[in-house]
Design an enzyme around this catalytic site. Structure first.
Site, PDB file in Angstrom:
ATOM      1  N   ARG A   1      81.569  58.853  49.276  1.00 15.25           N
ATOM      2  CA  ARG A   1      82.423  59.847  48.627  1.00 15.25           C
ATOM      3  C   ARG A   1      81.650  61.132  48.371  1.00 15.25           C
ATOM      4  NH1 ARG A   1      85.906  55.987  44.414  1.00 15.25           N
ATOM      5  NH2 ARG A   1      86.510  54.485  46.021  1.00 15.25           N
TER       6      ARG A   1
ATOM      7  N   ARG B   1      77.973  57.743  39.108  1.00 21.68           N
ATOM      8  CA  ARG B   1      78.803  58.417  40.107  1.00 21.68           C
ATOM      9  C   ARG B   1      77.898  58.881  41.243  1.00 21.68           C
ATOM     10  NH1 ARG B   1      83.895  60.289  39.625  1.00 21.68           N
ATOM     11  NH2 ARG B   1      83.796  60.026  37.361  1.00 21.68           N
TER      12      ARG B   1
ATOM     13  N   GLU C   1      85.120  52.970  33.534  1.00 28.88           N
ATOM     14  CA  GLU C   1      85.806  52.230  34.603  1.00 28.88           C
ATOM     15  C   GLU C   1      84.809  51.515  35.507  1.00 28.88           C
ATOM     16  OE1 GLU C   1      88.031  53.008  38.834  1.00 28.88           O
ATOM     17  OE2 GLU C   1      87.826  54.695  37.445  1.00 28.88           O
TER      18      GLU C   1
ATOM     19  N   SER D   1      89.503  48.679  39.423  1.00 31.63           N
ATOM     20  CA  SER D   1      90.900  49.096  39.287  1.00 31.63           C
ATOM     21  C   SER D   1      91.757  48.191  40.152  1.00 31.63           C
ATOM     22  CB  SER D   1      91.089  50.564  39.685  1.00 31.63           C
ATOM     23  OG  SER D   1      90.828  50.737  41.062  1.00 31.63           O
TER      24      SER D   1
ATOM     25  N   ARG E   1      78.164  50.373  39.525  1.00 30.41           N
ATOM     26  CA  ARG E   1      78.734  50.311  38.172  1.00 30.41           C
ATOM     27  C   ARG E   1      78.617  48.913  37.559  1.00 30.41           C
ATOM     28  NH1 ARG E   1      83.813  54.617  38.003  1.00 30.41           N
ATOM     29  NH2 ARG E   1      82.611  56.338  38.929  1.00 30.41           N
TER      30      ARG E   1
END
Length: 420
Positions: A259, A274, A346, A349, A386
């Protein structure tokens, strides 16, 4: 992509869904106008073709001047049809272009608004009680010599890092732990391509073009790097019809994810929360339309079970319409307690995309009475770093070592602690 029939039959419902997402309700009128123009052209072309067929059928029965007149008439009709074909193609392209701008409509249970309207559904566990000031994952990783951000930046730039030693073992343990859990639930493991064609990315991700804020493109190639294996798994059965007897098809995608994070300047800059490249085990399901909401609950339950086995304090959050991804009709984020941040963040999801992706990618389900569009769902089983951060920070000990959760010890070659 939304069902055009729904937009025609219940435009107010669609407008209300767009408002929930803070999207432009004017898209409905644009779509209806483009559809009207296309239908008018289709009707005119069909009328001319019917006339062409009628004249063609009459010609063999005629002779002399009457026959010649009919031939001239047929040629004239054919020329008029040919002249309309570019207009019809342009009208069809215009309608498709508008439809590609629609996000999926949120489920009726989804609140409207942005992230401030998100709803905490439930919480499990409690934060660890430390008798010392807890360190964050950067301090722990450097002290344990398992994380090297400085050299990652030197070699690849910001948001890259090296893992070493027991840090690598912990990451791989998390992946194998999640994969074994999914294998026990009947998922098929899938090693997916890390590169896909742009049309597959757009079909899975939503929108009318590649999101340059997130996606890495390969210069000189019609290929892009995936941001999640959801994208390559969504394209697996592109332009195919699935046998309903085989549903649900449950896949466990294992991949690196890439990403750009171009829109996140200044956000989560410390550490490796991130980053541009990470590992992930993704759950992806193809279901019949009637079964997708039960499947959504099933996938969410697996995500929670994995975190409970790791002993991590978490909460489940229902995302508001404008905070959910474009393809999703309903998304839950599962946020894990991160002592280094002093709050939840987070980690996984879970989304039901209903028939939005399958309409864009042409994925149907065969039934005795015909075909219907499949429903697609996705959910994170484990995403590192994460999950790695959560384990490191929640399981730290006073002397700076980290206790390995019991569920991961078998995957760590028996290692029960990480020490300097």
């Amino acid at each position: 992509m939304l069902d055009l029939k729904l937009i025609r039959d219940d435009p107010d419902l669609v407008r209300a869904g767009l408002r929930k997402r803070q999207a432009d309700p004017g898209l409905v009128d644009r779509a209806l106008d483009a559809d009207r123009k296309r239908r008018e052209l289709v009707q005119e072309v069909e009328r001319l073709r019917a006339e062409q067929n009628r004249v063609s059928a009459e010609i063999p029965k005629l002779g002399g001047e009457a026959k010649q007149a009919r031939i001239v008439e047929m040629r004239d009709v054919a020329a008029r049809i040919k002249a309309l074909e570019p207009d019809l193609k342009a009208a069809e392209d215009s309608l498709t272009a508008v439809l590609m701008l629609f996000p999926n409509l949120p489920h009726e249970s989804v609140p409207g608004g942005d992230a401030s309207a998100n709803v905490v559904v439930r919480t499990w566990g409690s934060p660890p009680a430390f008798s010392f000031k807890p360190r964050d994952h950067v301090e722990l990783g450097v002290q344990l010599r398992i994380l090297d951000i400085e050299r990652g930046v030197k070699v690849a730039g910001s948001r890259f890092f090296y893992l070493r030693g027991a840090g690598v073992l912990l990451e791989q343990a998390l992946i194998r732990f999640a994969l074994d859990k999914l294998l026990g639930e009947g998922f098929t493991p899938m090693q997916t391509p890390f590169l896909v064609r742009p049309d597959v990315m757009i079909g899975a991700y939503g929108g009318a073009e590649i999101d340059v804020q997130q996606v890495y493109r390969i210069e000189g190639e019609e290929l892009v790097l995936i941001g999640t294996s959801e994208q390559s798994l969504a394209g697996l059965y592109k332009d195919e019809a699935l046998d309903e007897k085989l549903l649900p098809l449950r896949l466990a995608g294992i991949s690196w994810c890439f990403r750009r994070e171009a829109g996140s300047y200044g956000k989560d800059t410390r550490g490796v929360f991130r980053v541009h490249q990470f590992d992930k085990v993704e759950m992806f399901s193809f279901t019949a339309p009637e079964a997708s909401w039960d499947e959504h609950a099933f996938l969410l339950g697996l995500e929670e079970a994995l975190l409970r086995q790791l002993g991590l304090h978490y909460r489940v959050v229902l995302l508001a319409g404008a905070d959910a991804s474009t393809p999703s009709a309903k998304t839950y984020d599962v946020e894990t307690w991160m002592p280094g941040r002093g709050g939840f963040a987070e980690t996984t999801s879970c989304s039901n995309c209903t028939d939005f992706q399958s309409r864009r990618l042409g994925i149907r389900v065969r039934r005795p009475g015909g075909t219907v569009y499949a429903h697609t769902l996705n959910g994170t089983a484990i995403a590192t770093p994460r999950a790695w951060i959560a384990v490191l920070e929640n399981c730290q000990q006073a002397d700076g070592s980290v206790r390995i959760p019991d569920a991961l010890v078998p995957y760590m070659n028996g290692m029960k602690e990480i020490r300097p």
